[in-house]
Design a protein around this motif. Sequence first.
Motif, short mmCIF file in Angstrom:
data_model
loop_
_atom_site.label_atom_id
_atom_site.label_comp_id
_atom_site.label_asym_id
_atom_site.label_seq_id
_atom_site.Cartn_x
_atom_site.Cartn_y
_atom_site.Cartn_z
N UNK A 120 6.46 1.51 20.12
CA UNK A 120 6.46 0.42 21.09
C UNK A 120 7.56 -0.59 20.76
N UNK A 121 7.65 -0.92 19.48
CA UNK A 121 8.68 -1.87 19.03
C UNK A 121 10.08 -1.34 19.27
N UNK A 122 10.31 -0.04 18.98
CA UNK A 122 11.64 0.55 19.19
C UNK A 122 11.99 0.54 20.67
N UNK A 123 10.99 0.81 21.52
CA UNK A 123 11.22 0.78 22.96
C UNK A 123 11.67 -0.61 23.41
N UNK A 163 15.53 -2.22 24.62
CA UNK A 163 15.74 -2.94 25.87
C UNK A 163 16.20 -4.37 25.62
N UNK A 164 16.71 -4.61 24.41
CA UNK A 164 17.31 -5.90 24.10
C UNK A 164 16.33 -7.00 23.73
N UNK A 165 15.08 -6.64 23.50
CA UNK A 165 14.09 -7.67 23.15
C UNK A 165 13.97 -7.80 21.63
N UNK A 166 13.58 -8.99 21.20
CA UNK A 166 13.29 -9.21 19.79
C UNK A 166 11.78 -9.15 19.58
N UNK A 167 11.37 -8.38 18.60
CA UNK A 167 9.95 -8.09 18.41
C UNK A 167 9.47 -8.50 17.02
N UNK A 168 8.41 -9.26 16.97
CA UNK A 168 7.80 -9.58 15.67
C UNK A 168 6.46 -8.87 15.57
N UNK A 169 6.18 -8.31 14.41
CA UNK A 169 4.92 -7.62 14.17
C UNK A 169 4.17 -8.32 13.04
N UNK A 185 9.30 3.23 9.62
CA UNK A 185 10.60 3.30 8.96
C UNK A 185 11.79 2.94 9.84
N UNK A 186 11.69 3.19 11.13
CA UNK A 186 12.80 2.79 12.00
C UNK A 186 12.77 1.31 12.32
N UNK A 187 11.58 0.83 12.65
CA UNK A 187 11.44 -0.57 13.05
C UNK A 187 11.81 -1.52 11.91
N UNK A 188 11.48 -1.10 10.70
CA UNK A 188 11.71 -1.96 9.55
C UNK A 188 13.21 -2.17 9.30
N UNK A 189 14.02 -1.20 9.75
CA UNK A 189 15.47 -1.33 9.57
C UNK A 189 16.15 -2.00 10.77
N UNK A 190 15.36 -2.20 11.83
CA UNK A 190 15.90 -2.72 13.08
C UNK A 190 16.11 -4.23 12.99
N UNK A 191 17.35 -4.68 13.26
CA UNK A 191 17.62 -6.11 13.07
C UNK A 191 16.96 -7.00 14.13
N UNK A 192 16.50 -6.40 15.21
CA UNK A 192 15.80 -7.19 16.23
C UNK A 192 14.28 -7.16 16.06
N UNK A 193 13.86 -6.59 14.93
CA UNK A 193 12.43 -6.55 14.65
C UNK A 193 12.14 -7.31 13.36
N UNK A 194 11.02 -7.98 13.34
CA UNK A 194 10.59 -8.70 12.15
C UNK A 194 9.16 -8.29 11.85
N UNK A 204 5.20 11.36 20.21
CA UNK A 204 6.17 11.94 21.13
C UNK A 204 6.81 10.88 22.03
N UNK A 205 6.47 9.63 21.77
CA UNK A 205 6.98 8.50 22.54
C UNK A 205 6.72 8.66 24.03
N UNK A 206 5.56 9.15 24.35
CA UNK A 206 5.18 9.29 25.76
C UNK A 206 4.17 8.19 26.14
N UNK A 207 4.35 7.67 27.33
CA UNK A 207 3.42 6.66 27.84
C UNK A 207 3.74 5.25 27.35
N UNK A 208 4.77 5.15 26.50
CA UNK A 208 5.10 3.85 25.91
C UNK A 208 5.70 2.91 26.97
N UNK A 209 6.62 3.46 27.74
CA UNK A 209 7.27 2.63 28.77
C UNK A 209 6.23 2.19 29.81
N UNK A 210 5.35 3.13 30.19
CA UNK A 210 4.32 2.83 31.18
C UNK A 210 3.42 1.69 30.68
#
Lengths: 357, 357
Positions: B107-110, B114-120, B142-151, B275-281
């Motif tokens: 969800x965070x990667x999605x 899309x250019x949003x900043x996400x905090x968890x 592991x992906x989100x933790x390296x993402x500079x737009x995620x905290x 499988x990253x399905x249903x996330x956008x919905x």
Amino acid sequence: MTKKSKSSALHNIEGVSQSEITNATSISKIQLKRKAKPTTQELISDIINGNITALSRAITLVESSNPKHLKQANDIIKGCLKHANASVRIGITGVPGVGKSTFIEAFGMHLTSNGKKVAVLAVDPSSSLSKGSILGDKTRMENLVKNENAFIRPSPSGTSLGGVARKTRETIILCEAAGFETIMIETVGVGQSETAVHSMVDFFLLLKLAGAGDELQGIKRGIIEMADAIAINKADGDNLKAAQLAKVEFNRALHLYPQKDSEWQPKVMLCSALKQEGIEELWKLIASYIEHTKTNNYFEHHRREQNKFWLLQTIEDRLKSDFFSQPKIKEALKLQLQLIEDGKTTPFAAAEYLLSL
Amino acid sequence: MTKKSKSSALHNIEGVSQSEITNATSISKIQLKRKAKPTTQELISDIINGNITALSRAITLVESSNPKHLKQANDIIKGCLKHANASVRIGITGVPGVGKSTFIEAFGMHLTSNGKKVAVLAVDPSSSLSKGSILGDKTRMENLVKNENAFIRPSPSGTSLGGVARKTRETIILCEAAGFETIMIETVGVGQSETAVHSMVDFFLLLKLAGAGDELQGIKRGIIEMADAIAINKADGDNLKAAQLAKVEFNRALHLYPQKDSEWQPKVMLCSALKQEGIEELWKLIASYIEHTKTNNYFEHHRREQNKFWLLQTIEDRLKSDFFSQPKIKEALKLQLQLIEDGKTTPFAAAEYLLSL
């Protein structure tokens, strides 16, 4: 007891003993006086002997806001305590129109015809405001009201749920001491009052109608999960098929909840209070619940937890009302809420400030 | 600010002004010192500029139990307040094994793509005790933790839910001030923590699995009715059919509840975080919820009510803990509970007695 001996001691000091006073007064006068205003001890023994007049009088003291009455009420309850607790307490809820009064009448008549004594109480914090309060109109239970093994008492009045709940809970003790083995406590399926009733009963029954959705029946969220049984009332005539369908649906819904602490799986039943159908089955269900919970010790455990809950709840209510009723807090609270709304402070900083006043 | 001028005044009294000290020290040393311990004002402006180091540092102050840190934390929060509140706060709950971390990662990667900043963030009062605390193991994202737009920030530690909740709620404000537009707050679907999270978010998402009954999933009663959406995760492969069935069943269950104050009908969706399905919905669903509640003014109203709730809750918690932590009350409470158990007093009489001490 202490009070009585203190009072005799006082008379002795003044040189006139209690017995001398008694001897000096005509017996009939004393008896009359006693009849008009029985002592705490007399009330207690009359209640224990099943005297309904004494029971009613004691409940009136419990419901009174006069501090002197409160003191006497507390003494009576204390005296009744060891004769209480030997009953089944059943909470009954359902929205207006579901047929609660007819149901209670049918259920109560069934129990009394089996030699049981039944008390019917109610918790309705709005009863002092709205005229259409539950149990206010005893004519809806015309047979039960004439039945000498039944005792019906409308909801105590009061605008605070805490106050109404306390009065009802103490009334339960008095009714039990007076020998009522089944206590039904009625409430309406809207608001917080079910939670209060739920925490003073052994078994919680939700009355429903088939056909109408829950939205239409206005049942508060969370009520269904409190229920130990759901009885779909008015399951007769043209309504029977819809009631059977509703039973399937509710059974499915009930299975969505995790197991209760009582390890009891809530049941859905059909009944027709009007035609007196399903009433005996419901009583059997309740009896099997009682047996189940007495066997696994949940029954006693639950009552202990309820006592603890009411102790803590009463203290919390008082701490809050003592704090928030202070004029300086009232004033400051308004301002802090405005500051929060304007984004100038946080709820936590505001709380800290208010607590420091 | 006051603190700073006080300190300069002190130096002046001693005959040495702040500027003299500055001149007497090498610039680089001062800069090093500043870097090591930034002032409240510096932290505030760094946070507002989206500086993650400053944000982390401020959160550490919020989480500290040192009263001096608490004071600074309060000042920082106050300074951040007018830059906060412009976010969507999403609560996410579900029992261990439901795939929360994988879901949040997807969800965070999605959102960041899309250019949003996400905090968890997380609320887990048991995290200081149990090593397997949620978000404790960042490797699961592991992906989100390296993402500079995620905290990502694990749950503050603490054994009291009230304390943990306060810290998390203040951290939300700091994250918002730092420009994070979507705040996800994770919690586990057992215990009281969902209620706390529910009262700090705009949208509450319940993650479920198909197949396993709710009993097995250990979901606390009442959680389902809090949900604005239920997402049935792992709806892929062999699991898909069971997930579709579960969707129908949950939809039916959700319709048993009356309409929410938000006038939003909770939805059930399928997704596969893996499988990253249903996330956008799901994000579209949340967006439509936000639009719906902003249109009918529930969004603002709800946040105001939440603030009020936390103000009152904080006060109540403190009143209770102040009362019950008194040694004489602790002692007397034990005795009164025993007296209740022995049928020698009532909860109400016991409460009255304790309050009179």
